[in-house]
Each structure stands twice: as C-alpha cells, then as structure tokens.
Design an enzyme around this catalytic site. Structure first.
Site, PDB file in Angstrom:
ATOM      1  N   SER A  58       0.807  -1.018   0.123  1.00 55.94           N
ATOM      2  CA  SER A  58       0.119   0.036  -0.127  1.00 55.94           C
ATOM      3  C   SER A  58       0.861   1.132  -0.050  1.00 55.94           C
ATOM      4  CB  SER A  58      -0.904  -0.096   1.259  1.00 55.94           C
ATOM      5  OG  SER A  58      -1.936  -0.700   0.793  1.00 55.94           O
ATOM      6  N   LYS A  61       0.134   3.917  -2.758  1.00 57.32           N
ATOM      7  CA  LYS A  61      -1.080   4.725  -2.599  1.00 57.32           C
ATOM      8  C   LYS A  61      -0.366   6.288  -2.443  1.00 57.32           C
ATOM      9  CE  LYS A  61      -4.309   1.550  -1.050  1.00 57.32           C
ATOM     10  NZ  LYS A  61      -4.274   0.556   0.311  1.00 57.32           N
ATOM     11  N   SER A 113      -6.094   3.380   3.985  1.00 58.79           N
ATOM     12  CA  SER A 113      -5.836   2.463   2.959  1.00 58.79           C
ATOM     13  C   SER A 113      -6.753   1.934   2.126  1.00 58.79           C
ATOM     14  CB  SER A 113      -4.566   1.339   3.571  1.00 58.79           C
ATOM     15  OG  SER A 113      -3.944   1.219   2.521  1.00 58.79           O
ATOM     16  N   LYS A 220       3.140   6.574   4.854  1.00 58.92           N
ATOM     17  CA  LYS A 220       2.130   5.462   4.644  1.00 58.92           C
ATOM     18  C   LYS A 220       2.477   4.129   4.840  1.00 58.92           C
ATOM     19  CE  LYS A 220      -1.829   3.891   2.713  1.00 58.92           C
ATOM     20  NZ  LYS A 220      -1.564   2.897   3.837  1.00 58.92           N
TER      21      LYS A 220
END
Length: 381
Positions: A58, A61, A113, A220
């Site tokens: 993730s 992202k 997320s 993140k």
C-alpha cells in the site's frame, strides 16, 4: 613522581582534544531493503539494498494520491462502481453507486488505506484502473523513480507491480512539494458522509508514528503476504525533512524510528540567507539613482551534513542587467536559485532594497544633451 603524572595528564588532554564525539553508528535493521534520505537535497544517509525491486504493497498509494491531486479535482463527486465496492483488502466500505467527494476519497486512501477508494478514484479520473496506473508509472519515471512500475492504484499483488525503497523515498519527497499531499498524510482523523447510515463515516490514520515520534509527518503503511510489512515514514525537525523507507521488515516501527533517529544525528540546519541580505547591485535606466541593491525576500536555512558543509551549495542569480525607473522598494526584480551540488532546492525572490524615481523630463533632456556633447567632444578630439 611529578613527570609521569604530568605525562598522563598531557595524554588525557590530547585524547580529549582529538577524539571528539563519536560518529553515530548505523542502526541494525530487520528490513530486507531500506533507505533514509534528506528530502530537499535527496542526500542518502543510509542505504540497504535500496535499489532491489520489491512489491510495495500500500505504499503504492503515495503515487495514487500524487496522481489524483495532479489530474483530478477535489470537489468532483465520484460514484463508486460495483468493481470498486468489491475490491479486496483494506476498505472504506464503499457501496455500489455511493457518491463521495474526491477529497474525502483521498483521505480514505491515505488514512485507512481504502483499496476500494483507490479504484473509485482511478475509474473517475482515467476510466479504468489500468489507464490510471499508466499515469502513475509515467509520473514515477518523470520524478526519477525509474525502477518502478504500477499495474493498479492500491498495491495489491501483481508480478508487474513493483518499486524500490529508493524510488519510494523520492516519490514521497516529490509529494511533499504539494501542500495538499502533506496535509492529507498528516491528518489524524476525518469525518465524511456515509450514505444509507444514520451516522457519519469516521476514519483514523493508521500511521501511529504521527503521535509517537517527535516531528513525524507521514507517510504510508503497507502490507501484503508477498511484500511483508512496509512503511514509508517521515519527520521534520528544525526545518530538516527526513524520509525513511523499510520494506519487508519484521519490526517496521522500530526500524523506522531507528533510521530517523540516526538521520537527525547526521544532519543539522544552518542559515544560508537572512531576509534582506544584499546579493547584487544593478543599474537603473532613467532613474534619479544610477543603481539599486537587490536583497533576498526571505531567509533560507539549508541542511548541512557531516561531510561537505555549506560548500555543497551554490547559487544562481537570475536578474536583468538593468531595470527601468521607477522602481519601488520591495518590488521583485529577479530570483536567486540555491542548488545542492546540481539539484535545485530553493528559489527565492530578489527585491529592490531601495526605491528609484524616474527622472523628470528636463533631467532626461539634460542627460541626453550632456551625453551628446560628451560624444561629440570625443569625436573631435
């Protein structure tokens, strides 16, 4: 008996003078791949197989957010498709046909997320996840993340979806240039509408470093079975912005804190310009004064590392050879660019430090006549 004592004292003093504080030792990490950089200069402070291609999970992202901010509109109303609502993994719990503002979806992407939110965003901007991923990859290459390729907007496993710790660090550094990127990733929580419910949707940021580490401001988390635990973390202290990346880490929080601590021991902030510093004087055409000084509009501090110091920096002034009167004090006349080696890190306006009024018509005529006479006398001589 005095001589041996004096000798011992002398040796002790010599050691104290020449040893100095011990250099910080690099941390021992559990991450398979890791990197630490100073964001503005791109200076690498720690490297552990940072160019090894790995699934980014993730952390993908970050580029989803960057691409959406550059190609989408925050006030757009986005309708979640059936495909988006059925996306596996972490979720914002979007229902088919549910409508939310693009801005709310982007918070959902970065705080919890939401894989479904990334699909809704991608389909709204590009028509499909695949086409949106092409935009993401193209932007990554433009940033300099040349070992990165995206096939989706969320980081779900795909053999052709990969990045490196180095690339992810430089993607994050690019993101910080956009104030909205920085605002979204540092938001602790957000409330947004929830269609069909009798209460609003409240989400909380999964990045616990934001309240556990001094100066933490991003970025993140990520996890899949293939990628393992991943974290792009960041912190800013005294104007120094650090970014750490750990991929496939057994203890990603501990590893990240160790990297950031190590970084803040390696770099310090040093004033480079003070507001009002005069850098150049230029001529004024048809002004009551023949020249004016140019001063920097804002102060600038730069990161200084153990080696190099301020010698790593140089400036480029972009100013005209002369300006036409009238000139007002504080008026922008040019810019000064500050470079770390060959990387531009700051652009600051150069402004007039004084005013210069335009000469009166009689003064202009007299100046022209005097110049004409002077030229004539030189010719006759």
């Amino acid at each position: 008996m005095k001589k041996p004592l004096q000798l011992c004292l002398a040796v002790t003093v010599t050691l104290l003078l020449h040893t100095g504080p011990a250099l910080a030792q690099p941390p021992e990490l559990t991450a398979k791949s890791a990197i630490l950089i100073e964001a503005s200069t791109g200076k690498i402070l720690y490297d552990r197989r940072s160019q090894e291609r790995r699934p980014p999970a993730s952390t993908t992202k970050m580029m989803t957010l960057i691409t959406a901010l550059e190609h989408g509109k925050l006030d757009d109303i986005v309708t979640a498709s059936e495909v988006a609502s059925q996306t596996e993994g972490s979720t914002l719990w979007l229902a088919p046909g549910e409508q939310l503002k693009m801005q709310d979806l982007l918070y959902g992407v970065m705080l919890v997320s939401g894989n479904d939110a990334t699909v809704a965003v991608a389909e709204h901007i590009s028509g499909s996840v695949g086409k949106f991923a092409e935009l993401m990859t193209a932007k990554a290459k433009a940033i300099g993340a040349v070992d990165t390729h995206f096939t989706n907007s969320n980081g779900l496993p795909d053999p052709q979806h990969y990045s490196t710790a180095r690339d992810l660090a430089f993607i994050a550094a690019y993101g910080y240039k956009n104030p909205l990127f920085a605002e979204i990733i540092t938001t602790p929580s957000r409330t947004m509408p929830w269609a069909g419910k009798d209460h609003e949707r409240e989400i909380f940021n999964e990045n616990k470093l934001l309240w556990q580490y001094e100066g933490a401001n991003g970025v993140k988390t990520g996890y899949t079975d293939e990628a393992g635990p991943c974290l792009v973390s960041a912190a800013k202290r005294n104007g120094i912005q650090l970014i750490a990346v750990v991929l496939d880490s057994d203890y990603m929080w501990t590893d990240s804190i160790a990297l950031l601590d190590y970084g803040f021991r390696q770099v310090r902030s040093q004033p480079y310009f003070q507001q009002g510093d005069v850098l150049r004087t230029i001529r004024v055409a048809n002004g009551k004064t023949e020249s004016i000084p140019l001063a920097v509009k804002d102060s600038l501090a730069v990161p200084v590392f153990e080696e190099g110091g301020v010698s790593d920096y140089h400036t480029v002034l972009e100013v005209p050879n002369r300006v036409e009167a009238p000139i007002r004090r504080g008026q922008k006349v040019g810019v000064v660019k500050t470079l770390f080696k060959e990387k531009e890190i700051a652009v600051i306006d150069l402004v007039a430090a004084d005013s210069s009024e335009k000469k009166s018509l009689w003064s202009l005529v007299w100046t022209s006549l005097r110049s004409l006479v002077s030229n004539l006398m030189q010719y006759l001589a």
